[in-house]
Design a protein around this motif. Structure first.
Motif: not given
Length: 202
Positions: A144-149, A190-202
């Motif tokens: 949860p903290r990593e997702a928040e960051v 930036l790539d990490a944000v894209r991956i996380a957003a596409e998977n619904g993790w953030i």
């Protein structure tokens, strides 16, 4: 008659859903609300057979948090979640919150009515393609903290802003972001944000 409480913050969509449900001979809408807090309050008052909850709602409780509270305090109410996005992580969270149904908002009206009937009967109803994706999809590797960051980084906040908001040092935030990039096998933040957003993790 299946009693239904509907929680949806968008007035037009809520009105359309009420009208669709009321067309069914075996259902009646006993209440309609716009927030998660109201859904919990009215759910405890009315004890409907099915509570239809939009996942994204404003206020202290979104649909998932409201579902968790209703599950704990009114377990006899069947919970059917509505969403405009079919992200597998959202589906996992909805099922973990105690929902027995998960439907996309653009599903045909007949499918929504059938889902309400099945949830009222104690069955679990999930769109088959979403269920398959949830089973085979990659689980969320972020804490949860990593997702928040990462969420704040994706919104454009710099290290100092994230550190101040989360009461961390800039070095700790930098370490979090480095660990996130590694966990997601991303090329950069930036790539990490894209991956996380596409998977619904953030």
């Amino acid at each position: 008659m299946i009693s239904v409480l509907l929680a949806e913050d968008m007035h037009l969509i809520r009105g359309a859903l009420v009208a669709l449900i009321e067309l069914e001979d075996d259902m009646r809408v006993v209440g309609e609300v716009a927030t998660g807090e109201e859904a919990v309050t009215r759910g405890l008052e009315l004890r409907p057979e099915v509570v239809v909850l939009d996942i994204q709602m404003p206020g202290r409780l979104d649909g998932l948090a409201a579902a968790e509270e209703l599950r704990a305090r009114a377990p006899e109410c069947g919970l059917l979640m509505l969403t405009s996005t079919g992200k597998t992580e959202t589906l996992r969270r909805a099922l973990a919150a105690g929902a027995r149904g998960f439907m996309l908002k653009d599903a045909p009206p007949a499918r929504l009515a059938e889902a309400i009937r099945r949830v009222a009967a104690g069955e679990t109803v999930v769109d088959p393609s979403l269920a398959a994706a949830a089973i085979t999809g990659r689980p969320n590797p972020l804490s949860p903290r990593e997702a928040e960051v990462l969420r704040r980084a994706g919104e454009g906040a710099d290290l100092a802003e994230i550190a101040a908001e989360l009461f961390l040092s800039k070095g700790t935030v930098r370490n979090y972001l480095g660990a996130i990039v590694t966990k997601l096998d991303a090329r950069n933040r930036l790539d990490a944000v894209r991956i996380a957003a596409e998977n619904g993790w953030i």
